[in-house]
Write a protein that holds these residues in place. Structure first.
Motif, PDB file in Angstrom:
ATOM      1  N   GLU A   8     -30.192  15.061   5.076  1.00  0.00           N
ATOM      2  CA  GLU A   8     -29.868  13.775   4.462  1.00  0.00           C
ATOM      3  C   GLU A   8     -28.588  13.816   3.642  1.00  0.00           C
ATOM      4  N   TYR A   9     -27.911  14.975   3.578  1.00  0.00           N
ATOM      5  CA  TYR A   9     -26.673  15.098   2.803  1.00  0.00           C
ATOM      6  C   TYR A   9     -25.542  15.591   3.701  1.00  0.00           C
ATOM      7  N   ASP A  10     -24.323  15.173   3.378  1.00  0.00           N
ATOM      8  CA  ASP A  10     -23.164  15.683   4.108  1.00  0.00           C
ATOM      9  C   ASP A  10     -22.905  17.148   3.777  1.00  0.00           C
ATOM     10  N   TYR A  11     -23.141  17.513   2.506  1.00  0.00           N
ATOM     11  CA  TYR A  11     -22.908  18.884   2.058  1.00  0.00           C
ATOM     12  C   TYR A  11     -24.043  19.308   1.140  1.00  0.00           C
ATOM     13  N   GLU A  12     -24.304  20.591   1.131  1.00  0.00           N
ATOM     14  CA  GLU A  12     -25.271  21.129   0.183  1.00  0.00           C
ATOM     15  C   GLU A  12     -24.667  21.205  -1.215  1.00  0.00           C
ATOM     16  N   VAL A  13     -23.374  21.583  -1.287  1.00  0.00           N
ATOM     17  CA  VAL A  13     -22.697  21.713  -2.580  1.00  0.00           C
ATOM     18  C   VAL A  13     -21.332  21.054  -2.502  1.00  0.00           C
ATOM     19  N   ALA A  14     -21.025  20.229  -3.500  1.00  0.00           N
ATOM     20  CA  ALA A  14     -19.691  19.656  -3.646  1.00  0.00           C
ATOM     21  C   ALA A  14     -19.086  20.195  -4.929  1.00  0.00           C
ATOM     22  N   VAL A  15     -17.916  20.788  -4.821  1.00  0.00           N
ATOM     23  CA  VAL A  15     -17.212  21.335  -5.979  1.00  0.00           C
ATOM     24  C   VAL A  15     -16.035  20.420  -6.286  1.00  0.00           C
ATOM     25  N   VAL A  16     -15.961  19.934  -7.505  1.00  0.00           N
ATOM     26  CA  VAL A  16     -14.874  19.047  -7.908  1.00  0.00           C
ATOM     27  C   VAL A  16     -13.829  19.869  -8.643  1.00  0.00           C
ATOM     28  N   GLY A  17     -12.718  20.158  -7.978  1.00  0.00           N
ATOM     29  CA  GLY A  17     -11.661  20.974  -8.567  1.00  0.00           C
ATOM     30  C   GLY A  17     -11.422  22.233  -7.768  1.00  0.00           C
ATOM     31  N   GLY A  18     -10.139  22.505  -7.479  1.00  0.00           N
ATOM     32  CA  GLY A  18      -9.806  23.659  -6.650  1.00  0.00           C
ATOM     33  C   GLY A  18      -9.020  24.728  -7.362  1.00  0.00           C
ATOM     34  N   GLY A  19      -9.113  24.784  -8.707  1.00  0.00           N
ATOM     35  CA  GLY A  19      -8.472  25.854  -9.461  1.00  0.00           C
ATOM     36  C   GLY A  19      -9.331  27.106  -9.453  1.00  0.00           C
ATOM     37  N   PRO A  20      -9.079  28.054 -10.361  1.00  0.00           N
ATOM     38  CA  PRO A  20      -9.838  29.314 -10.365  1.00  0.00           C
ATOM     39  C   PRO A  20     -11.347  29.122 -10.469  1.00  0.00           C
ATOM     40  N   ALA A  21     -11.809  28.207 -11.325  1.00  0.00           N
ATOM     41  CA  ALA A  21     -13.252  27.989 -11.482  1.00  0.00           C
ATOM     42  C   ALA A  21     -13.851  27.402 -10.209  1.00  0.00           C
ATOM     43  N   GLY A  22     -13.219  26.361  -9.679  1.00  0.00           N
ATOM     44  CA  GLY A  22     -13.741  25.722  -8.484  1.00  0.00           C
ATOM     45  C   GLY A  22     -13.663  26.606  -7.257  1.00  0.00           C
ATOM     46  N   ALA A  23     -12.556  27.341  -7.111  1.00  0.00           N
ATOM     47  CA  ALA A  23     -12.406  28.239  -5.966  1.00  0.00           C
ATOM     48  C   ALA A  23     -13.454  29.342  -6.007  1.00  0.00           C
ATOM     49  N   SER A  24     -13.672  29.913  -7.181  1.00  0.00           N
ATOM     50  CA  SER A  24     -14.664  30.969  -7.322  1.00  0.00           C
ATOM     51  C   SER A  24     -16.058  30.450  -6.990  1.00  0.00           C
ATOM     52  N   ALA A  25     -16.404  29.282  -7.522  1.00  0.00           N
ATOM     53  CA  ALA A  25     -17.716  28.694  -7.225  1.00  0.00           C
ATOM     54  C   ALA A  25     -17.875  28.425  -5.740  1.00  0.00           C
ATOM     55  N   GLY A  26     -16.813  27.912  -5.113  1.00  0.00           N
ATOM     56  CA  GLY A  26     -16.878  27.611  -3.698  1.00  0.00           C
ATOM     57  C   GLY A  26     -17.089  28.842  -2.842  1.00  0.00           C
ATOM     58  N   VAL A  27     -16.381  29.929  -3.164  1.00  0.00           N
ATOM     59  CA  VAL A  27     -16.509  31.168  -2.397  1.00  0.00           C
ATOM     60  C   VAL A  27     -17.937  31.706  -2.475  1.00  0.00           C
ATOM     61  N   PHE A  28     -18.500  31.763  -3.679  1.00  0.00           N
ATOM     62  CA  PHE A  28     -19.851  32.289  -3.841  1.00  0.00           C
ATOM     63  C   PHE A  28     -20.870  31.441  -3.081  1.00  0.00           C
ATOM     64  N   CYS A  29     -20.769  30.128  -3.201  1.00  0.00           N
ATOM     65  CA  CYS A  29     -21.739  29.255  -2.541  1.00  0.00           C
ATOM     66  C   CYS A  29     -21.625  29.349  -1.021  1.00  0.00           C
ATOM     67  N   ALA A  30     -20.402  29.338  -0.508  1.00  0.00           N
ATOM     68  CA  ALA A  30     -20.208  29.389   0.940  1.00  0.00           C
ATOM     69  C   ALA A  30     -20.664  30.716   1.522  1.00  0.00           C
ATOM     70  N   ARG A  31     -20.404  31.804   0.804  1.00  0.00           N
ATOM     71  CA  ARG A  31     -20.828  33.115   1.303  1.00  0.00           C
ATOM     72  C   ARG A  31     -22.351  33.228   1.342  1.00  0.00           C
ATOM     73  N   GLU A  32     -23.030  32.468   0.521  1.00  0.00           N
ATOM     74  CA  GLU A  32     -24.491  32.439   0.564  1.00  0.00           C
ATOM     75  C   GLU A  32     -24.993  31.651   1.770  1.00  0.00           C
ATOM     76  N   GLY A  33     -24.106  30.856   2.379  1.00  0.00           N
ATOM     77  CA  GLY A  33     -24.507  30.067   3.532  1.00  0.00           C
ATOM     78  C   GLY A  33     -24.727  28.612   3.214  1.00  0.00           C
ATOM     79  N   LEU A  34     -24.414  28.199   1.988  1.00  0.00           N
ATOM     80  CA  LEU A  34     -24.555  26.794   1.620  1.00  0.00           C
ATOM     81  C   LEU A  34     -23.309  26.037   2.076  1.00  0.00           C
ATOM     82  N   GLU A  35     -23.496  24.977   2.827  1.00  0.00           N
ATOM     83  CA  GLU A  35     -22.336  24.229   3.301  1.00  0.00           C
ATOM     84  C   GLU A  35     -21.665  23.566   2.100  1.00  0.00           C
TER      85      GLU A  35
END
Length: 325
Positions: A8-35
């Motif tokens: 029912e969702y387009d993405y499991e996780v949406a990260v707002v911001g692509g700086g160091p904090a957002g990039a780090s969060a995105g890498v960890f979540c994606a490597r876990e397999g969360l879209e």
């Protein structure tokens, strides 16, 4: 884990911001397999810096443009989608779960969880909670301003709003390396919560993301049965479900898969090391590479036919001979 998202969702996780904090969060979540999707309008506060000299791994510092490109390259390699758009607002859908992410230019998308990772502006979160709780008012020289309360999120990034996490703005995230660490910490909480929603229990869900040498496994620990006995001894006694239940066995199998897949052999280690260095080199200025390396070693590393073709004025791109091979 493979990439997953709720239907029912387009993405499991949406990260707002692509700086160091957002990039780090995105890498960890994606490597876990969360879209995962990262929304980055290209105006990270990182770009206001002239040069970074305290980010580990760069002995002479690193220019902001190169670091930014490296961060985004890793985000995409991990499996994230990067959308160059600005998030204007977050709102709850009619169902009450998850979020609708309204964009400045694109169509709204939905996400099960949201990680706020923009340093300065949290105005897009207005309406998710009482404004007096989320924002603070300050007065300076007779002027009153309202800003996001950096003390609003908990230490792990959770907030009073279910499934809303804040990596930034937060207390103590003024340095790029601190912001990156904050993003990782918050992402680990997101991963734990996603696992719990999938049937894991908290004691098991707080896992790690590592890659270790296969040589560290002796004959005993190279066996899946040994890992199964370890799981039963470590988690079985206090498990909130019966050890013979389908839920217990499913979680047990997932943990064992995760642990065993984290060990790699020497060939895979060498392959990953080479790929990592090649990807890094691709972001460096060729003249800087030449200046920082021994010229003879560079020539020895190059294909003789490429050098000969270059001298004859017939060379194509580096590593490609005159015939395009």
């Amino acid at each position: 884990m493979s990439q997953t998202t709720s239907p029912e969702y387009d993405y499991e996780v949406a990260v707002v911001g692509g700086g160091p904090a957002g990039a780090s969060a995105g890498v960890f979540c994606a490597r876990e397999g969360l879209e995962t999707v990262v929304f980055d309008r290209g105006r990270s506060s990182l770009k206001r810096c002239a040069h970074l000299e305290n980010y580990p791994g760069f002995p002479a510092g690193i220019d902001v443009g190169t670091l930014y490109d490296l961060l985004h390259d890793q985000v995409e390699t991990a499996g994230c989608t990067i959308v160059p758009d600005m998030v204007e607002s977050l709102r709850r859908p009619d169902t009450g779960d998850g979020f609708v992410v309204d964009l400045q230019d694109g169509e709204p998308v939905t996400a099960r969880r949201v990680v706020a990772a923009t340093r300065y502006d949290g105005s897009y979160m207005r309406g998710l909670d009482d404004d007096d709780a989320m924002f603070e008012t300050t007065e300076h020289d007779g002027e009153t301003t309202e800003s996001f309360d950096r003390g609003y999120p908990n230490h792990d990034g959770t907030t009073p709003v279910p499934d809303l996490y804040v990596a930034s703005p937060s207390e103590g995230s003024q340095q790029a390396i601190v912001a990156a660490g904050r993003g990782a910490r918050v992402a680990r909480k997101v991963i734990t919560d996603a696992r719990v929603d999938a049937g894991w229990w908290p004691a098991v869900a707080e896992g790690v993301d590592w890659v270790r040498r296969e040589a560290e496994l002796d004959d005993e620990w190279d066996d899946r049965e040994t890992w199964g006995e370890w799981f039963d001894e470590y988690y079985g006694e206090d498990a909130p479900v019966d050890v013979d239940s389908d839920r217990y066995q499913r979680v047990r199998a997932a943990v064992l898969d995760d642990r065993l897949s984290s060990y790699i052999g020497p060939d895979e280690r060498a392959s990953r090391a080479e790929a990592g260095q090649e990807r890094l080199a691709g972001h460096l200025d060729p003249e800087a590479v030449v200046a920082g390396c021994d010229g003879r070693e560079l020539l020895d590393a190059m294909d003789d036919d490429v050098i000969a073709a270059h001298l004859d004025g017939e060379a194509g791109p580096l590593g490609v001979n005159a015939d395009g091979e």
